[in-house]
Structures are given as structure tokens and as C-alpha cells.
Write an enzyme that holds these catalytic residues in place. Sequence first.
Site, PDB file in Angstrom:
ATOM      1  N   PRO A   2      41.421  35.050  30.493  1.00  0.00           N
ATOM      2  CA  PRO A   2      41.806  36.387  29.346  1.00  0.00           C
ATOM      3  C   PRO A   2      40.992  36.952  29.628  1.00  0.00           C
ATOM      4  O   PRO A   2      39.759  37.398  29.427  1.00  0.00           O
ATOM      5  CB  PRO A   2      41.529  34.796  28.086  1.00  0.00           C
ATOM      6  CG  PRO A   2      41.103  33.951  28.054  1.00  0.00           C
ATOM      7  CD  PRO A   2      40.697  33.414  29.313  1.00  0.00           C
ATOM      8  N   GLU A   3      41.179  38.393  29.372  1.00  0.00           N
ATOM      9  CA  GLU A   3      41.327  40.107  29.571  1.00  0.00           C
ATOM     10  C   GLU A   3      40.927  40.664  28.268  1.00  0.00           C
ATOM     11  O   GLU A   3      41.930  39.923  26.734  1.00  0.00           O
ATOM     12  CB  GLU A   3      42.229  40.828  30.809  1.00  0.00           C
ATOM     13  CG  GLU A   3      41.400  40.046  31.807  1.00  0.00           C
ATOM     14  CD  GLU A   3      42.549  40.374  32.948  1.00  0.00           C
ATOM     15  OE1 GLU A   3      42.488  41.669  32.884  1.00  0.00           O
ATOM     16  OE2 GLU A   3      42.362  40.270  34.258  1.00  0.00           O
ATOM     17  N   LYS A  54      35.635  41.987  26.171  1.00  0.00           N
ATOM     18  CA  LYS A  54      36.049  40.468  26.692  1.00  0.00           C
ATOM     19  C   LYS A  54      35.512  39.628  26.127  1.00  0.00           C
ATOM     20  O   LYS A  54      35.080  38.465  26.031  1.00  0.00           O
ATOM     21  CB  LYS A  54      35.547  39.692  28.239  1.00  0.00           C
ATOM     22  CG  LYS A  54      36.663  40.582  29.077  1.00  0.00           C
ATOM     23  CD  LYS A  54      36.414  40.031  29.875  1.00  0.00           C
ATOM     24  CE  LYS A  54      37.408  40.218  31.139  1.00  0.00           C
ATOM     25  NZ  LYS A  54      37.273  39.744  32.555  1.00  0.00           N
TER      26      LYS A  54
END
Length: 398
Positions: A2-3, A54
Site C-alpha cells: 500500500p502506498e 504511508k
Amino acid sequence: MPECPELHLAGRFINGACGALVFAGGVERSAVGRGPEVPFRSEAYGISAVARGKELRLTLSALDPAAGPPAQDLVFRFGMSGSFRLCPAAELPRHAHLRFLTRESPPRALCFVDPRRFGSWRLGDAWQPERGPCVVSEYQAFRENVLKNLEDRAFDKPICEVLLNQKYFNGIGNYLRAEILYRLKIPPFEKARTVLEALKEQEQERRKKDPSLTLSKKVKLRQENPDLLELCHSVPMEVIMAEKQLLDPEHPDNYSSFKNWLQCYLVPGMSSLRDRSGRTIWFQGEPGPLAPKGQRPRKAPRKKSPELKAEPEAPSPKVTRRAPKQRRRAAAKPPKEVKEEQEEKEVKEEQEEQAGRPRKGRARGRRTASAAPASPEVPQSVRRSRRASARRGTDPAV
């Protein structure tokens, strides 16, 4: 992994789905969750979320601040596979490592789900101090932080590796760096300082030429000719603001739309190399002067067009030759047993030869030759006389 778009969409999902819900009780934690127990309990509380780069921060707030406990903050990192889901408490998904239960009946649960368990959480509201400004929510601070620190040794590395440095590019990950560099046709292994110093010079020249430009005109010019730092903001925003939510936790089927949005990352026909940290970078064209030595770019295979696909031919019957009986028997036995049997057979044959008996199995089907009658032995003197007579052409005396 995930970014920043996934983190921002998770925050939007939590605020939208849980904004009107009332949660109650304590916070449940799995035995293998990578985070501490949450010392918060309330008979009625709400949950809100905000994302930065993040990281994502949850705030648990009692609906009655006077009677309830003080607010509790938790900061999450999603790792490789973290996400939030809202589901019935009786149907919890696997790998739900932290659970917040609603007060309704039957209750539901907001779950932090992380199958690979690289994600984590910690208590408190502080963001990680080594992370720089967010490329999405703090764009101007992010841009200034990069351009004023170009003397840092971190910028001696290839641009593809620097884009993963969260001290300067908080929120950029593997697929975003590939998309950003591809759109600008920048070789991924070009020196980062070379790329970014050019931006600094362009910005100074732009200010000298048109100091009277209004803000709206500046924005329009940047939209028409975005630089690398501007794409670090606008490309993630494309994912966040898409009409069809590309990374919606409640609609995982939308991933096909996300794949269609990608122009470079994992796209057939693009090349790839591993950087010095072991991460794969996807690109088109030349890799750049700082490309790792000893590697050859690999290309993702192109998908075959359905029109060009030939019809499969009917399979021809497979003919297997029948092995000799003796070979089949030997193959059925383990090698050690076959070897022992062969040794026993050789010993037996040797004993038969010594006993003067014919060997079994070898004479089968063969014609036996009759033994010739033994001739009397001729003395040596006679044999010599015969040879001499043969040379003279006379008959020897017997």
C-alpha cells in the site's frame, strides 16, 4: 505494498462508513498482531481517521467527554497487505489483528486486516519523525524539502531508488515511481541530483521570465508541463480522485480498473531491473548510467491477441513401446535389490561352469553342438617330419 493513495482511501472509507456508527466496549487484539494492546474502553465512542504519506492515524473519542476516557490515538503502517474492513462481528475475516465493535445489534466490527503481518500500529498521535511531508496533503512543503536538500548524499543514488526514500518522498512506492518516471521518459538509473537540479534551475528561470504571472496561470502551466515533483503529487491524486474507486476496500473487483489505469508497472512489453535494495523497477527504453552491472533487463511477456491464436490440434495417440519382460521386472525393483540379485546370479553361473553343467536359460532355443571325437596325440618328431615332407612335396614315412 500500500502506498499513499491506499492510505488516503482507507481514511476516506473509515470516515464515510463509520462516521455515524457508535462503537462500544474495548478494542480486541489478536495474539499475533504486530502492535500493543489498546488501553481504551468506553460505552459509546466514535472513530475518525486521517492519512499522511504511508501512515494512517485513528482517533477514538468518547461521545460524552466528561464521563468517558480521554481520546486515544493510534498510528498505523500498512506494511505489505494491510487494510481496513467493516463486517459483521460474527463473520470476521481471517487475519483481523485489531477489532473495534459497534454498539448495534447484531454488532459489526471495523477490522485492521493484514494477511502477511508486516503492518503495525503504535499508541499516540505522533507521525514517524524520519518521514518527510506528504506528497499528497503537504505538497508545497514536500517540494521545498526536496529542493533545499539536494546536497544530501542520498541524491547521489539513482532517481528510482531516491523516490522510495520516505525522508523526502513520503508516500511514493514501487508502482508510483514507475508511473512517474515513465510519463516523463526519465531513465530510472539516472543520478537523482542530475534530474532534480534541472528542476531547480527551471523554476528559477520561470520566476525571472514572468514574475507577474497569476497563481491560476502558474497552475495551468504546471498542469500542461508537469515536472517530476508535480507528478509525485498529481499521479497519486489520479488514483484517489478516480470516478470509479480503483482501490476501494468494499469493492475489490475494481482492481481490474486499476490495472487498466497503469501505463508502465507490470504492463506487458515493459522492461524491468532490480535496484540495489532488491525492488523491481519497471521502465521503457534505456535504464540509465547507474544501472546495476551484471543484470540484463527483463521484459514482461506480451499477451497474445485472441484473433491470432491458432486452434489447438487434435492430440495424436501416444504409442508406448512395450519394454522387455526382463527390463520391466528390473525396473519394478529398487536398485539395491537388483544389484544383489545380479551378484547372486553371477556366483551361481560361476559355480555351474566349474561343475561342468550347462547354464540354465542360456542354452534354451539353441542347437547343441555334438562333441568331436578325440584324436590320438601325434609325437613331436612325426609332426616335424610331416612339415619337412610338405615343403619337399614328398610323403612322409610313417
